[in-house]
Design a protein around this motif. Structure first.
Motif, mmCIF file in Angstrom:
data_model
loop_
_atom_site.group_PDB
_atom_site.id
_atom_site.type_symbol
_atom_site.label_atom_id
_atom_site.label_comp_id
_atom_site.label_asym_id
_atom_site.label_seq_id
_atom_site.Cartn_x
_atom_site.Cartn_y
_atom_site.Cartn_z
ATOM 1 N N ARG A 207 0.908 -1.258 0.008
ATOM 2 C CA ARG A 207 0.023 -0.025 -0.044
ATOM 3 C C ARG A 207 0.932 1.124 -0.062
ATOM 4 O O ARG A 207 0.670 2.289 -0.623
ATOM 5 C CB ARG A 207 -1.052 -0.148 1.078
ATOM 6 C CG ARG A 207 -2.110 -1.055 1.265
ATOM 7 C CD ARG A 207 -2.906 -1.008 2.275
ATOM 8 N NE ARG A 207 -2.394 -1.022 3.611
ATOM 9 C CZ ARG A 207 -2.335 -2.357 4.078
ATOM 10 N NH1 ARG A 207 -2.495 -3.597 3.567
ATOM 11 N NH2 ARG A 207 -1.416 -2.343 5.454
ATOM 12 N N ALA A 208 1.927 1.388 0.727
ATOM 13 C CA ALA A 208 2.882 2.238 1.064
ATOM 14 C C ALA A 208 3.535 2.677 -0.634
ATOM 15 O O ALA A 208 3.449 3.726 -1.078
ATOM 16 C CB ALA A 208 3.915 2.076 1.784
ATOM 17 N N THR A 209 3.871 1.552 -1.154
ATOM 18 C CA THR A 209 4.430 1.767 -2.626
ATOM 19 C C THR A 209 3.322 2.354 -3.637
ATOM 20 O O THR A 209 3.762 3.329 -4.364
ATOM 21 C CB THR A 209 4.837 0.283 -3.098
ATOM 22 O OG1 THR A 209 5.878 -0.206 -2.258
ATOM 23 C CG2 THR A 209 5.376 0.623 -4.526
ATOM 24 N N ALA A 210 2.100 1.963 -3.467
ATOM 25 C CA ALA A 210 1.027 2.447 -4.306
ATOM 26 C C ALA A 210 0.891 3.842 -3.923
ATOM 27 O O ALA A 210 0.458 4.762 -5.124
ATOM 28 C CB ALA A 210 -0.277 1.786 -4.239
ATOM 29 N N TRP A 211 0.904 4.257 -2.731
ATOM 30 C CA TRP A 211 0.546 5.666 -2.181
ATOM 31 C C TRP A 211 2.013 6.654 -2.848
ATOM 32 O O TRP A 211 1.413 7.698 -3.401
ATOM 33 C CB TRP A 211 0.610 5.666 -0.611
ATOM 34 C CG TRP A 211 0.250 7.050 0.072
ATOM 35 C CD1 TRP A 211 -0.847 7.548 0.093
ATOM 36 C CD2 TRP A 211 1.354 8.096 0.040
ATOM 37 N NE1 TRP A 211 -0.676 8.627 0.925
ATOM 38 C CE2 TRP A 211 0.494 9.182 0.834
ATOM 39 C CE3 TRP A 211 2.725 8.319 0.513
ATOM 40 C CZ2 TRP A 211 1.039 10.359 1.513
ATOM 41 C CZ3 TRP A 211 3.149 9.355 0.614
ATOM 42 C CH2 TRP A 211 2.497 10.416 1.191
ATOM 43 N N PHE A 212 2.938 6.211 -2.816
ATOM 44 C CA PHE A 212 4.257 6.958 -3.373
ATOM 45 C C PHE A 212 3.875 6.983 -4.932
ATOM 46 O O PHE A 212 3.993 8.022 -5.600
ATOM 47 C CB PHE A 212 5.383 6.503 -2.834
ATOM 48 C CG PHE A 212 5.926 6.789 -1.593
ATOM 49 C CD1 PHE A 212 6.352 8.098 -1.211
ATOM 50 C CD2 PHE A 212 6.044 5.742 -0.568
ATOM 51 C CE1 PHE A 212 6.599 8.324 -0.030
ATOM 52 C CE2 PHE A 212 6.332 6.106 0.667
ATOM 53 C CZ PHE A 212 6.730 7.289 1.304
ATOM 54 N N ALA A 213 3.462 6.027 -5.368
ATOM 55 C CA ALA A 213 3.388 5.949 -6.863
ATOM 56 C C ALA A 213 2.445 7.108 -7.330
ATOM 57 O O ALA A 213 2.337 7.662 -8.522
ATOM 58 C CB ALA A 213 2.976 4.519 -7.508
ATOM 59 N N ALA A 214 1.192 6.919 -6.456
ATOM 60 C CA ALA A 214 0.273 8.004 -6.715
ATOM 61 C C ALA A 214 0.924 9.425 -6.840
ATOM 62 O O ALA A 214 0.042 10.677 -7.466
ATOM 63 C CB ALA A 214 -0.851 8.000 -5.812
ATOM 64 N N ARG A 215 1.733 9.811 -6.062
ATOM 65 C CA ARG A 215 2.653 11.170 -6.150
ATOM 66 C C ARG A 215 3.860 11.185 -6.968
ATOM 67 O O ARG A 215 4.532 12.262 -6.613
ATOM 68 C CB ARG A 215 2.817 11.407 -4.736
ATOM 69 C CG ARG A 215 1.523 11.717 -3.902
ATOM 70 C CD ARG A 215 1.807 11.098 -2.456
ATOM 71 N NE ARG A 215 0.120 11.462 -1.550
ATOM 72 C CZ ARG A 215 -0.693 10.701 -1.777
ATOM 73 N NH1 ARG A 215 -0.755 9.669 -2.533
ATOM 74 N NH2 ARG A 215 -1.896 11.106 -1.093
ATOM 75 N N GLY A 216 3.981 10.268 -7.922
ATOM 76 C CA GLY A 216 4.776 10.336 -8.884
ATOM 77 C C GLY A 216 6.395 9.910 -8.398
ATOM 78 O O GLY A 216 7.355 10.257 -9.031
ATOM 79 N N PRO A 308 8.133 18.881 2.881
ATOM 80 C CA PRO A 308 8.169 17.551 2.164
ATOM 81 C C PRO A 308 7.823 17.556 0.866
ATOM 82 O O PRO A 308 8.203 17.172 -0.094
ATOM 83 C CB PRO A 308 7.814 16.414 3.098
ATOM 84 C CG PRO A 308 7.958 17.003 4.417
ATOM 85 C CD PRO A 308 7.423 18.285 4.204
ATOM 86 N N ALA A 309 6.538 17.927 0.702
ATOM 87 C CA ALA A 309 5.927 17.895 -0.560
ATOM 88 C C ALA A 309 6.592 18.870 -1.722
ATOM 89 O O ALA A 309 6.570 18.760 -2.741
ATOM 90 C CB ALA A 309 4.324 18.151 -0.620
ATOM 91 N N SER A 310 7.139 19.934 -1.011
ATOM 92 C CA SER A 310 7.675 20.721 -2.127
ATOM 93 C C SER A 310 8.982 20.310 -2.791
ATOM 94 O O SER A 310 9.386 20.835 -3.738
ATOM 95 C CB SER A 310 7.943 22.297 -1.373
ATOM 96 O OG SER A 310 9.296 21.708 -0.491
ATOM 97 N N ARG A 311 9.516 19.066 -2.304
ATOM 98 C CA ARG A 311 10.420 18.282 -2.928
ATOM 99 C C ARG A 311 10.125 17.463 -3.780
ATOM 100 O O ARG A 311 11.121 16.703 -4.574
ATOM 101 C CB ARG A 311 11.334 17.906 -1.822
ATOM 102 C CG ARG A 311 12.403 18.654 -1.118
ATOM 103 C CD ARG A 311 13.597 18.197 -0.577
ATOM 104 N NE ARG A 311 14.597 18.953 -0.128
ATOM 105 C CZ ARG A 311 15.649 18.428 0.191
ATOM 106 N NH1 ARG A 311 15.955 17.193 0.399
ATOM 107 N NH2 ARG A 311 17.035 19.169 0.329
ATOM 108 N N VAL A 312 9.132 17.076 -4.157
ATOM 109 C CA VAL A 312 8.540 16.318 -5.037
ATOM 110 C C VAL A 312 8.185 16.892 -6.459
ATOM 111 O O VAL A 312 7.420 17.913 -6.328
ATOM 112 C CB VAL A 312 7.123 15.326 -4.394
ATOM 113 C CG1 VAL A 312 6.763 14.428 -5.328
ATOM 114 C CG2 VAL A 312 7.317 14.742 -3.159
ATOM 115 N N THR A 313 8.639 16.450 -7.431
ATOM 116 C CA THR A 313 8.517 17.005 -8.601
ATOM 117 C C THR A 313 6.954 16.846 -9.148
ATOM 118 O O THR A 313 6.316 15.759 -9.328
ATOM 119 C CB THR A 313 9.317 16.399 -9.617
ATOM 120 O OG1 THR A 313 10.631 16.595 -9.245
ATOM 121 C CG2 THR A 313 9.183 17.127 -11.004
ATOM 122 N N ASN A 314 6.293 18.278 -9.494
ATOM 123 C CA ASN A 314 5.135 18.134 -10.066
ATOM 124 C C ASN A 314 3.932 17.024 -9.084
ATOM 125 O O ASN A 314 3.246 16.752 -9.765
ATOM 126 C CB ASN A 314 4.788 17.483 -11.289
ATOM 127 C CG ASN A 314 5.801 18.197 -12.561
ATOM 128 O OD1 ASN A 314 5.765 19.374 -12.360
ATOM 129 N ND2 ASN A 314 6.492 17.508 -13.225
#
Length: 320
Positions: A207-216, A308-314
């Motif tokens: 589930r964690a992998t899917a959650w991160f994948a949804a955020r690119g 933390p979110a500001s470091r994720v591209t798009n």
């Protein structure tokens, strides 16, 4: 670097000196032009004649002779005791019969860092690292947290009144907070689960992998401690199915997984123990808002005050 109250920077001193030495200005005229005293203008002009451009910089204020400086033997003793016993300036001062401020200056002079940034086992400075891109390494750990009985625990009722509520049938027991935290961004995903068995940990990873994948973010590696659940084939097979490379910390070295350990400390301080809750359901209901605030709005000191979110591209809605 110039003194904070200095009227002239090295560049200004050079301009003044050149006006006097190269252009033949009278000292008083140059002093009036640069708004300094006649004595100051004369000093910089003299240094320019003697040393050129190099003379425009500040000199050290250290005296040439220091008759009361701590002896080399005492300094050597302070350094030796620090390295052997890993103690701070106050205890060093007591053992060496010097002032604590003197012990502190000796440690600074020998470039010995403060104990807070040193490893307890080796006394060597802690080497901090950060992965270069999101998903390159995800830290995973479990935090065991006591549940709150219905009606409140000892923080609400007091120790004496709260003790009878420890019965599991009244809502007590333990929560197992499973957390996956990205090394580069510090983006965190946490679930409150009933145990920490191999099957539960494997399901959380999926589930964690899917959650991160949804955020690119594509998870490439996961780092865990050597707990029983992470050493079973269930964990290894799940990592293989997800295309993730598992990694483990060295035994008795929790610092390797320190980012998620520090997140759990923040989680306890700012959510779990932030205020008295009257039930476990009340505390759980407050968690999604807190985690959203942590990921999207809370300045993180480990990444220069960014979220933390500001470091994720798009990442969608990262600025809302």
């Amino acid at each position: 670097m110039s003194h904070r109250n200095a009227p002239l920077t090295p560049t200004g001193r050079l301009r003044l000196a050149r006006c006097v030495v190269d252009d033949g200005w009278p000292l008083r005229r140059a002093a009036e032009r640069f708004q300094v005293s006649h004595t100051t203008a004369a000093r910089w002009a003299t240094r320019y004649r003697q040393m050129g451009v190099a003379g425009m910089h500040d000199r050290s204020s250290r005296p040439h002779h220091q008759p009361y400086r701590t002896s080399p033997a005492v300094e050597a003793q302070v350094v030796r005791l620090r390295r052997e016993h890993r103690i701070g300036p106050l205890r060093l001062a007591t053992r060496c019969n010097i002032a604590a401020s003197t012990a502190h200056r000796i440690l600074q002079r020998h470039h010995l860092p403060v104990l807070a940034v040193c490893d307890r086992a080796t006394s060597e400075p802690i080497r901090r690292y950060e992965r270069s891109r999101p998903g390159e390494l995800v830290h995973i750990d479990v935090k065991k947290l006591g549940r709150i009985p219905d009606g409140g625990g000892h923080k609400v009722l007091g120790r004496a009144a709260g003790s009878p509520n420890k019965d599991r049938r009244n809502g007590a027991g333990y929560a197992y907070l499973h957390t996956a935290l990205d090394d580069h961004t510090r983006l965190a995903y946490t679930e409150d689960l009933p145990d920490e068995t191999a099957a539960t940990c494997a399901g959380f990873l999926t589930r964690a992998t899917a959650w991160f994948a949804a955020r690119g973010i594509t998870v490439e590696r996961v780092l865990t401690d050597n707990a029983w659940a992470y050493s079973k084939n269930t964990w290894r097979q799940t990592c293989h199915q997800l295309g993730i490379s598992p990694r483990w910390t060295r035994p008795w070295r929790p610092q390797t997984n320190g980012k998620v350990e520090r997140f759990h400390r923040t989680l306890l301080e700012e959510w779990a123990y932030h205020r008295p809750y009257t039930s476990d359901n009340e505390r759980r209901a407050a968690f999604p808002d807190w985690l959203d605030w942590y990921n999207y709005h809370r300045p993180h000191t480990g990444i220069s005050g960014h979220t933390p979110a500001s470091r994720v591209t798009n990442l969608p809605e990262q600025h809302t």
